[in-house]
Each structure stands twice: as C-alpha cells, then as structure tokens.
Design a protein around this motif. Structure first.
Motif, PDB file in Angstrom:
ATOM      1  N   GLN A 156       3.367 113.644   3.592  1.00  0.00           N
ATOM      2  CA  GLN A 156       2.394 112.568   3.743  1.00  0.00           C
ATOM      3  C   GLN A 156       2.593 111.586   2.592  1.00  0.00           C
ATOM      4  O   GLN A 156       2.759 111.995   1.442  1.00  0.00           O
ATOM      5  N   HIS A 157       2.600 110.273   2.868  1.00  0.00           N
ATOM      6  CA  HIS A 157       3.050 109.313   1.853  1.00  0.00           C
ATOM      7  C   HIS A 157       2.201 109.339   0.590  1.00  0.00           C
ATOM      8  O   HIS A 157       2.698 109.085  -0.500  1.00  0.00           O
ATOM      9  N   LYS A 158       0.911 109.671   0.711  1.00  0.00           N
ATOM     10  CA  LYS A 158       0.067 109.759  -0.480  1.00  0.00           C
ATOM     11  C   LYS A 158       0.332 111.027  -1.283  1.00  0.00           C
ATOM     12  O   LYS A 158      -0.054 111.115  -2.451  1.00  0.00           O
TER      13      LYS A 158
ATOM     14  N   PHE B 100      -5.332 115.380   2.653  1.00  0.00           N
ATOM     15  CA  PHE B 100      -4.314 114.669   3.410  1.00  0.00           C
ATOM     16  C   PHE B 100      -4.375 114.989   4.900  1.00  0.00           C
ATOM     17  O   PHE B 100      -4.909 116.027   5.313  1.00  0.00           O
TER      18      PHE B 100
END
Length: 328
Positions: free
Chosen positions: A137-139, A263
């Motif tokens: 997940q990009h975060k 997330f």
C-alpha cells in the motif's frame, strides 16, 4: 536477545562486501528472462540451530520472502527449503506466507507478493533482515523504507526477479535469492527465540489439526513414516513445483490479537494486523502430539519464548517450523 545495532551493522557490512566481490559472476551466470520456476538447491539440507547457542556467528541477514498463497498461486516454489514459514491473515480473510531462509537458499522462490504493516513488527526479531516483496500500500512504503531491514522489491533489483510462464500475473513473479545474497547466513541468524531439542514430557496424542481463517484453512497431518506434519491448504495437499510435499517438523498455532491496521487494499478492504509482541496461548505440534503452551515476546527486538505447562521452555523438533498466526 538481539545483538546490539553496532555489531549487527558490522556483520551486515561484511556480508555485503563479500556479496559484492562475487556478485558479478552470479549475475553473469543467471538469466533474468521468463521461464518456468525450477530448481532444488544442491546444498545439503540441515535443520535450524538453537538461536545461535550452538552455531557459528551469522555471516549476514536472513532472507524473508512474502509468498502469494491464493489457489491461483499454487503450487509454490522453494517453500520446502525455508527454515521458518509464517502464515498470516490478509484482506478478505485470505492467507499469505512469509518464508524465512537462513541455512539454505533455493534457486528460485515464489510467487512473490506484497508486504503488510504487521510484517515490519514480525521482522524486528531478526538482525536487519532482507525483505523480498512485490509492492505494498503506497502509504506503507515509507514505513518499510524506515524500518530496520533491507527492502528488495523488483524495482530496486530487477535482475533478481523474473516472470514465470504458465500462469497469469500477478501470480507469476519469482525471485532468485542468490542474486540478493551470496550465501545463506547460517542458523545463528534465526533469532526467533525458538529452542530445539528432545520432546518434553506430556502432550496429548494428535494426528491432525486444522486452523481456519475466515476464507482460508490449514490442515496439518502427522506422518509417522516421514516424522513430519504434512501440510494441506484449503483442502489441497501442499506440494512445490518440483513435487516435494511441504512437511514441517514443528507446527505452532500462535493465538494473537488480529485487529484492523491503518491501511486498506485497492478495493478498500482493511488490512488485518496480527500483533506478535505481547503474550498469549499457543499449541505446539511435534512428534504426533500437541502441547498447550504460553508464548511471550516482550518487545519487537526480542524473539518469542514458548513455555510449557511445567514452566520449562518448550522445545521444537529440528527441521522446518510453521507458525500460523491465528485469531485469539
């Protein structure tokens, strides 16, 4: 307990220098193109050691690989050569595996898939491990970059990964571990807290055990002839692409708190977080018996201690260990 950070950095640096010295010949001898996953390692298999108590000092970090575990990703490659395999719950109640390699490296392992937040806590028990994964997940990516590990996704090391033929993406990404490290670090790098030795007294005879996630299940069946627990996932016997039946010597069903993480996946489903720091109950399967024990991991830097009913440390059978992180 883990070694102090300065010592770990020194060991890791030395391992990287060795890897750099031989890395050119390894890359020159391997194709990075597609093809079927193959290859059983030529090295003689040997069981993991006792947390470094009787082993030579490690020569580098362990390699942890996130393994796809949906039916479309099976059979997998290289699982039988892992020292420890963790099974964790992911989105939709499905399962994913993390295979940890220390005493041997397969030629190929996979399919490789994405990382999760709880992986970072689980991996803190090792000394600056190498984590092979494909996306997150990009975060979460900034947290992976800041964690005390070496991330090795395909975009960082394209030569170590390839797409296999015979199945569709994303279930066809494979890793050649020896293009990430020259040699396995040895048993002393397995700072899990596990103890290996003769079976303790007690336990209850048990020849089969099923552990259920909301949308996945693992069954372990004792084979007296093989003296191992044969793995079945979602009702299908677990074999690797070379036909080897996956069969650990010890299975740990570790009951943990599974909560929502910060997330979500691309469909908006929350990513579960399996808490591996703390304490709780566990069932240890070895030698055709089940032992009800307590587990404790005081901090993320520590390994996990398993204690039998009489207060003594629980010992595992020598060989591969599966740890299924089940909801408490």
């Amino acid at each position: 307990m883990r070694r102090n950070a300065r010592m770990r950095r020194g060991v890791t640096a030395a391992a990287l220098l060795i890897a750099a010295a031989v890395g050119g010949s390894l890359v020159a001898g391997c194709s990075t193109g597609g093809g079927s996953p193959d290859g059983r390692d030529e090295q003689q298999s040997r069981p993991p050691g006792d947390g470094g108590r009787t082993s030579a000092p490690p020569t580098g970090p362990v390699l942890a690989v996130k393994i796809d575990n949906v039916p479309a990703a099976r059979p997998q490659t290289g699982l039988e050569q892992a020292d420890v395999i963790y099974a964790e719950q992911v989105e939709g109640g499905l399962s994913r595996l993390m295979a940890v390699f220390a005493t041997k490296l397969p030629k190929v392992v996979g399919p490789v898939r994405s990382a999760r937040e709880s992986d970072l806590e689980l991996l803190r028990q090792f000394d600056e491990p190498t984590l092979a994964f494909s996306g997150a997940q990009h975060k979460l990516l900034p947290l992976i970059d800041k964690a005390p590990l070496t991330p090795e996704p395909p975009e960082k090391n394209t030569g170590a990964y390839f797409r296999g033929s015979g199945r569709a993406a994303p279930h066809n990404l494979y890793l050649r571990p020896r293009l990430l490290m020259a040699s396995p670090p040895g048993a002393a790098a397995l700072t899990t807290g596990f103890r290996f030795g003769a079976a303790p007294a007690g336990g209850t005879p048990q020849t089969t055990r099923t552990v259920r996630f909301p949308s996945a299940r693992f069954t372990f069946t004792w084979s007296a002839g093989q003296h191992r627990w044969r793995v079945t996932m979602d009702g299908t016997p677990t074999v690797t692409t070379d036909g080897a039946r996956v069969a650990p010597a010890t299975v740990v069903v570790q009951y943990v708190r599974v909560r929502a993480s910060r997330f979500h996946d691309v469909l908006g489903s929350n990513s579960p977080y399996s808490e591996t720091v703390g304490s709780g109950k566990a069932d240890v399967l070895r030698d055709g018996r089940v032992f009800h024990v307590d587990w404790r991991r005081a901090s993320a830097e520590d390994g996990t201690r398993f204690t039998a009913a009489d207060g003594r440390p629980m010992t595992f059978a020598r060989g591969q260990v599966w740890v299924v992180l089940a909801r408490a």
